[in-house]
Write a protein that holds these residues in place. Sequence first.
Motif, PDB file in Angstrom:
ATOM      1  N   THR A   1      -0.006  -7.747 -10.150  1.00 38.57           N
ATOM      2  CA  THR A   1       1.107  -7.933 -11.142  1.00 38.57           C
ATOM      3  C   THR A   1       1.047  -6.842 -12.284  1.00 38.57           C
ATOM      4  O   THR A   1       0.176  -6.443 -12.551  1.00 38.57           O
ATOM      5  CB  THR A   1       1.200  -9.371 -11.899  1.00 38.57           C
TER       6      THR A   1
ATOM      7  N   ASN B   1       2.247  -4.018   2.252  1.00 41.46           N
ATOM      8  CA  ASN B   1       2.759  -5.025   1.370  1.00 41.46           C
ATOM      9  C   ASN B   1       2.725  -6.266   2.327  1.00 41.46           C
ATOM     10  O   ASN B   1       3.347  -6.240   3.346  1.00 41.46           O
ATOM     11  CB  ASN B   1       4.200  -4.810   1.063  1.00 41.46           C
TER      12      ASN B   1
ATOM     13  N   LEU C   1      -1.437   2.069  -9.609  1.00 37.11           N
ATOM     14  CA  LEU C   1      -1.573   0.945  -8.402  1.00 37.11           C
ATOM     15  C   LEU C   1      -2.584   1.641  -7.450  1.00 37.11           C
ATOM     16  O   LEU C   1      -3.406   0.891  -6.967  1.00 37.11           O
ATOM     17  CB  LEU C   1      -0.198   0.808  -7.780  1.00 37.11           C
TER      18      LEU C   1
ATOM     19  N   TYR D   1       2.072  -8.156  -4.268  1.00 34.03           N
ATOM     20  CA  TYR D   1       2.532  -7.858  -5.584  1.00 34.03           C
ATOM     21  C   TYR D   1       3.472  -8.962  -6.033  1.00 34.03           C
ATOM     22  O   TYR D   1       4.313  -9.376  -5.538  1.00 34.03           O
ATOM     23  CB  TYR D   1       3.496  -6.530  -5.419  1.00 34.03           C
TER      24      TYR D   1
END
Length: 292
Positions: free
Chosen positions: A231, A204, A281, A177
Motif C-alpha cells: 500500500t 496483480n 515498488l 496492492y
Amino acid sequence: MMFRPLCLALMLLAAPRSFADVSVRDDRGKTVSLKAPARRIISLAPHLTEDVFAIGAGRYLVGAVDYSDYPAEARRIPRVGGYNGFDLERIRALRPDLIVAWQSGNPPHQLERIEALGIPVFYDASRTLADIPTVLDRLGTLTGDTRGASRAAGQFRERLATLARTHAGQRPVRVFYQVWDRPLMTVNREQIISDAMRQCAAVNVFGALPSLVPTIDDEAVLKANPELIVTSHGPGAQSVWLGHWKRFPGITAVARGQLAHLPPDLLSRLGPRMIDGAEALCAAVDKARAAR
C-alpha cells in the motif's frame, strides 16, 4: 524607391516569430489549439500541477485544485476547487488561456461547463507509465517550454527503460496492492499501478477483475494468496492496514514478512514522480522475490 519596403518585408519574413499558433492532440484524440503559447494555466489535478512544474512552466499556473502540494511553490497557487467540483466563477475570473484536466478524475459535467466557457482544455488520460512523458512533451508544446519538457520526458523514459531491462525475464511475483481499507479496495490490470507492477516482473493478483478500482474482501485476498502486499496510503496505513494482514499467517506474503508501505502520492499521482514510485515498488518486489 521600392528597395526599402522590399527589405522590410524580407526582414519580417526572416525574423523569428515571438508567438505562433500551437496545437497538440490530447488523450481524447481531439486537437487543442492555442493562438500563442499558454501563459495563464489552470490545473485541475495535482499530478498535472506537477507536470507543469516539471517542464519548467510552473510560473504560468494561475489556478490549481486542492492537494496540489508538490513542489512547494504549488501550495501558493490560488485554489479553484477539488475532486468534488470547481468554482466556475473563480476560473472565469482568473482568465486562463489553457486548462489542463484529468479525464477520469474530474467531474464530467463540470468539465462540460468549463468547455462551454470557450477555454481550451487539454485532457490527460494516462493509462501506462509510458504515457506520462508523452503528456510532458505535449504540455511543453502548449507552453513553449519544449526544452524543459524534452529533458523531463527523456529522464522519465530512461529510468523506465532501466526498470524494464533490469527485470526482464525474472520470475513473476504475485502482488496485492491495497488502495483503501473500508471498504477493502484494489486495482485491476487496466489501472496504471498494474503497469508499474509489469515493469517489475510482478503480477496483480486481482488484475482480471472488471472494475478499474474493485471492492474485494479478506476471503478474496486469502484465496489469491499474494507473495507481496503493498500500500502507499498515508499515515496509519503502515501500522493499521498492513497490520491487519498479520492475522492471516496462511498468506504467503505474511508468512515471509513481505508487507510493504511505499511513500504516499508516488504511485497514486500520474505525474513525473510516478517513476520514483515504480522504482520503490520494484525494490519491494525484488525483496519478495528474494524471500522465496
